[in-house]
Write a protein that holds these residues in place. Structure first.
Motif, PDB file in Angstrom:
ATOM      1  N   HIS A 102       0.500  -1.272   0.194  1.00  0.00           N
ATOM      2  CA  HIS A 102       0.078   0.076   0.430  1.00  0.00           C
ATOM      3  C   HIS A 102       0.772   1.778  -0.065  1.00  0.00           C
ATOM      4  N   HIS A 103       0.464   1.966  -0.266  1.00  0.00           N
ATOM      5  CA  HIS A 103       0.959   3.231  -0.285  1.00  0.00           C
ATOM      6  C   HIS A 103       0.650   4.279   0.549  1.00  0.00           C
ATOM      7  N   PHE A 104       1.474   4.949   1.411  1.00  0.00           N
ATOM      8  CA  PHE A 104       1.436   5.728   2.822  1.00  0.00           C
ATOM      9  C   PHE A 104       2.304   7.228   2.345  1.00  0.00           C
ATOM     10  N   PRO A 105       1.245   8.803   2.347  1.00  0.00           N
ATOM     11  CA  PRO A 105       2.141   9.693   2.100  1.00  0.00           C
ATOM     12  C   PRO A 105       3.080  10.177   2.822  1.00  0.00           C
ATOM     13  N   ALA A 106       4.058  10.603   1.884  1.00  0.00           N
ATOM     14  CA  ALA A 106       4.930  10.589   3.461  1.00  0.00           C
ATOM     15  C   ALA A 106       4.747  12.048   3.865  1.00  0.00           C
ATOM     16  N   GLY A 107       4.259  12.610   3.668  1.00  0.00           N
ATOM     17  CA  GLY A 107       4.458  13.888   4.425  1.00  0.00           C
ATOM     18  C   GLY A 107       2.611  13.831   5.032  1.00  0.00           C
ATOM     19  N   SER A 108       2.332  12.443   5.936  1.00  0.00           N
ATOM     20  CA  SER A 108       1.044  11.958   6.943  1.00  0.00           C
ATOM     21  C   SER A 108       1.652  10.778   7.693  1.00  0.00           C
ATOM     22  N   MET A 109       1.167   9.674   6.852  1.00  0.00           N
ATOM     23  CA  MET A 109       1.208   8.192   7.557  1.00  0.00           C
ATOM     24  C   MET A 109       2.216   7.300   7.376  1.00  0.00           C
ATOM     25  N   GLY A 110       3.252   7.572   6.580  1.00  0.00           N
ATOM     26  CA  GLY A 110       4.197   6.816   5.610  1.00  0.00           C
ATOM     27  C   GLY A 110       5.001   6.799   6.428  1.00  0.00           C
ATOM     28  N   PRO A 111       6.126   8.001   7.822  1.00  0.00           N
ATOM     29  CA  PRO A 111       6.829   7.847   7.544  1.00  0.00           C
ATOM     30  C   PRO A 111       6.277   7.038   9.792  1.00  0.00           C
ATOM     31  N   LYS A 112       5.244   7.058   9.561  1.00  0.00           N
ATOM     32  CA  LYS A 112       4.933   6.181  11.104  1.00  0.00           C
ATOM     33  C   LYS A 112       4.781   4.652  10.799  1.00  0.00           C
ATOM     34  N   VAL A 113       4.794   4.375   9.118  1.00  0.00           N
ATOM     35  CA  VAL A 113       3.782   3.163   9.294  1.00  0.00           C
ATOM     36  C   VAL A 113       5.499   2.734   8.420  1.00  0.00           C
ATOM     37  N   ALA A 114       6.647   3.419   8.102  1.00  0.00           N
ATOM     38  CA  ALA A 114       7.849   3.191   7.518  1.00  0.00           C
ATOM     39  C   ALA A 114       8.953   2.706   9.158  1.00  0.00           C
ATOM     40  N   ALA A 115       8.599   3.692  10.097  1.00  0.00           N
ATOM     41  CA  ALA A 115       8.706   3.158  11.672  1.00  0.00           C
ATOM     42  C   ALA A 115       8.969   1.980  12.065  1.00  0.00           C
ATOM     43  N   ALA A 116       7.126   1.652  11.960  1.00  0.00           N
ATOM     44  CA  ALA A 116       6.917   0.473  12.395  1.00  0.00           C
ATOM     45  C   ALA A 116       6.692  -1.170  11.814  1.00  0.00           C
ATOM     46  N   GLN A 117       7.056  -0.273  10.607  1.00  0.00           N
ATOM     47  CA  GLN A 117       7.564  -2.035   9.476  1.00  0.00           C
ATOM     48  C   GLN A 117       9.168  -2.323  10.571  1.00  0.00           C
ATOM     49  N   ASP A 118       9.813  -1.122   9.993  1.00  0.00           N
ATOM     50  CA  ASP A 118      11.100  -1.503  10.905  1.00  0.00           C
ATOM     51  C   ASP A 118      11.238  -1.830  12.378  1.00  0.00           C
ATOM     52  N   PHE A 119      11.005  -1.502  12.873  1.00  0.00           N
ATOM     53  CA  PHE A 119      10.718  -1.441  14.513  1.00  0.00           C
ATOM     54  C   PHE A 119      10.308  -3.354  14.390  1.00  0.00           C
ATOM     55  N   ALA A 120       8.859  -3.411  13.687  1.00  0.00           N
ATOM     56  CA  ALA A 120       8.780  -4.670  13.440  1.00  0.00           C
ATOM     57  C   ALA A 120       9.600  -6.160  12.901  1.00  0.00           C
ATOM     58  N   ARG A 121      10.213  -5.156  11.825  1.00  0.00           N
ATOM     59  CA  ARG A 121      11.332  -6.424  11.092  1.00  0.00           C
ATOM     60  C   ARG A 121      12.593  -6.982  11.868  1.00  0.00           C
ATOM     61  N   ALA A 122      13.559  -5.603  12.859  1.00  0.00           N
ATOM     62  CA  ALA A 122      14.307  -5.904  13.403  1.00  0.00           C
ATOM     63  C   ALA A 122      14.072  -6.386  14.547  1.00  0.00           C
ATOM     64  N   THR A 123      13.235  -6.593  15.264  1.00  0.00           N
ATOM     65  CA  THR A 123      13.169  -6.608  16.434  1.00  0.00           C
ATOM     66  C   THR A 123      12.081  -8.428  17.146  1.00  0.00           C
ATOM     67  N   GLY A 124      10.984  -8.508  15.649  1.00  0.00           N
ATOM     68  CA  GLY A 124      10.611  -9.483  15.525  1.00  0.00           C
ATOM     69  C   GLY A 124       9.092  -8.874  17.028  1.00  0.00           C
ATOM     70  N   LYS A 125       9.503  -8.379  17.358  1.00  0.00           N
ATOM     71  CA  LYS A 125       8.486  -7.576  18.219  1.00  0.00           C
ATOM     72  C   LYS A 125       7.187  -6.535  17.308  1.00  0.00           C
ATOM     73  N   ARG A 126       6.046  -6.084  18.533  1.00  0.00           N
ATOM     74  CA  ARG A 126       5.104  -5.375  17.577  1.00  0.00           C
ATOM     75  C   ARG A 126       5.358  -3.982  17.982  1.00  0.00           C
ATOM     76  N   ALA A 127       4.470  -3.466  16.125  1.00  0.00           N
ATOM     77  CA  ALA A 127       4.681  -1.641  17.018  1.00  0.00           C
ATOM     78  C   ALA A 127       3.265  -1.668  16.698  1.00  0.00           C
ATOM     79  N   VAL A 128       2.485  -0.099  17.357  1.00  0.00           N
ATOM     80  CA  VAL A 128       1.040  -0.423  17.458  1.00  0.00           C
ATOM     81  C   VAL A 128       0.824   1.250  17.125  1.00  0.00           C
ATOM     82  N   ILE A 129       0.095   1.769  16.020  1.00  0.00           N
ATOM     83  CA  ILE A 129      -0.450   3.191  15.609  1.00  0.00           C
ATOM     84  C   ILE A 129      -0.963   3.049  15.958  1.00  0.00           C
ATOM     85  N   CYS A 130      -1.940   4.182  16.631  1.00  0.00           N
ATOM     86  CA  CYS A 130      -3.614   4.807  17.153  1.00  0.00           C
ATOM     87  C   CYS A 130      -3.059   6.204  17.640  1.00  0.00           C
TER      88      CYS A 130
END
Length: 112
Positions: free
Chosen positions: A55-83
């Motif tokens: 999916h596409h998430f705009p850079a000036g909006s949700m994009g950086p949040k989604v990218a950070a959550a993805q990075d955390f989950a991939r790197a640690t195997g733990k969960r990220a929550v956006i709310c």
């Protein structure tokens, strides 16, 4: 020297460095939405980092949040929550917000 610090990426780096069990990104929306603001927008309940790549998430909006959550989950195997800030306790229980985890199968959406 002028610079811009990406608060979401910086928070992710910190969360990984301190060994956080869960990475919470509190924002002003209830969840991550696909097709946000368009007909057929859907709130994501849970998704794997790879599923969110579809999916596409705009850079000036949700994009950086989604990218950070993805990075955390991939790197640690733990969960990220956006709310939203008010929903943090419920999101930690999996009742609200969007959970990003490598343990999640198919993307699930909240009922409209």
């Amino acid at each position: 020297v002028e610079a811009v610090i990406d608060k979401d990426r910086a928070s992710c780096v910190l969360a990984k460095a301190i060994g956080a069990e869960v990475f919470v990104i509190a924002t002003d929306v209830a969840a991550v939405y696909v097709n946000f603001g368009a007909p057929g927008q859907k709130a994501v309940k849970s998704a794997s980092p790879d599923a969110l790549d579809e999916h596409h998430f705009p850079a000036g909006s949700m994009g950086p949040k989604v990218a950070a959550a993805q990075d955390f989950a991939r790197a640690t195997g733990k969960r990220a929550v956006i709310c939203s800030l008010a929903d943090v306790p419920a999101a930690l229980r999996g009742e609200k917000g969007t959970t990003v985890s490598t343990d999640v199968g198919d993307t699930t959406f909240y009922a409209s």
